[in-house]
Scaffold this active site. Sequence first.
Site, short mmCIF file in Angstrom:
data_model
loop_
_atom_site.label_atom_id
_atom_site.label_comp_id
_atom_site.label_asym_id
_atom_site.label_seq_id
_atom_site.Cartn_x
_atom_site.Cartn_y
_atom_site.Cartn_z
N TYR A 166 0.84 -1.20 0.00
CA TYR A 166 0.00 0.00 0.00
C TYR A 166 0.87 1.25 0.00
O TYR A 166 0.62 2.20 -0.75
CB TYR A 166 -0.91 -0.02 1.23
CG TYR A 166 -1.96 1.05 1.26
CD1 TYR A 166 -3.15 0.91 0.54
CD2 TYR A 166 -1.80 2.20 2.03
CE1 TYR A 166 -4.13 1.89 0.57
CE2 TYR A 166 -2.77 3.19 2.08
CZ TYR A 166 -3.94 3.02 1.35
OH TYR A 166 -4.90 4.00 1.38
N LYS A 170 0.84 3.98 -3.04
CA LYS A 170 0.36 5.34 -2.82
C LYS A 170 1.46 6.37 -3.01
O LYS A 170 1.20 7.47 -3.51
CB LYS A 170 -0.26 5.45 -1.42
CG LYS A 170 -1.58 4.71 -1.28
CD LYS A 170 -2.56 5.10 -2.37
CE LYS A 170 -3.97 4.59 -2.12
NZ LYS A 170 -4.87 4.91 -3.24
#
Length: 302
Positions: A166, A170
């Site tokens: 993640y 991101k």
Amino acid sequence: MTQRRFDGRVAVITGSGRGLGFEYARLLASLGAKIVINDNGSALDGSGADTSVAQQAVDQIKAEGGEAVACTESVATAEGGKAIIDAALDTWGRIDVLIHNAGNTRFDPLDEITHEAFRALVDVHMMGAFNVVRPAFPLMKAAGYGRVVLTGSIGGIYTMPQTVHYAMSKASMIGLNNAISVEGNEFGVKSNVILPGAVTRMAEGIDTSQFPPMDPALVAPMVGYLAHEDCAISAEIYAAVAGRMARVYVTETHGVWHKDWSIDSVAESMDAIRDPSNNLTFHPAEGGFGAHLGISFGMVGS
């Protein structure tokens, strides 16, 4: 005060069947935008699909007086990305706004994560962004107008444990955002990143009992502004968390120049190298790359 509207604009919003994406869609639709609701209805970890999710969102927007169509293609493939953009072209013949919001989540320790688990998130967050930006960008460039909003996360800036997939995904939005902004600047294409904080189904498993109100509707106005034609900024990052909105940016210290360096001289100069009293902030869409080199080259011999 005249309310900023989106009359005549077509917006594609990925992952907009629920949560944050749906609030963005509702807001823009209420202000006149035509919306492509893209959502394949997958579970939190990206598995499975439920085509009714997108249609239910469309039905609600229509019930509220808006105009929308559903697209259940996945952002995780190049073919899916193109099909999502084509949904706007096939229905309304244009695309003015692209908001990449689709995402999934899972927790995996760095020392145990499998490549399959890693790709499960990277393919949706990072590759998903590229898969929709790639077909949309040339259309916006040719039209001389476009607004892109990419979804990053404070998890990509500051990071939590067990979220390497993640965090990397991101953080990659910063590079894509800069690329769109630098190459789209002279063609009226603006791009910015939103770092949203809201309690949605992606907060499942997190104790939110002590959180203040964090409704997705608190984030939507910032996204709406970044997607609007009045937004002249580009290549920037904005946080919207529990009613607080702030700009997030990369900066660097003034630094130190020496003709010759050694490991020892680096160690001895580290306090000065890290000194934040005279920071420099360069803007990607305003020649930041060259400005950084200019400062660095200008220190030679000083």
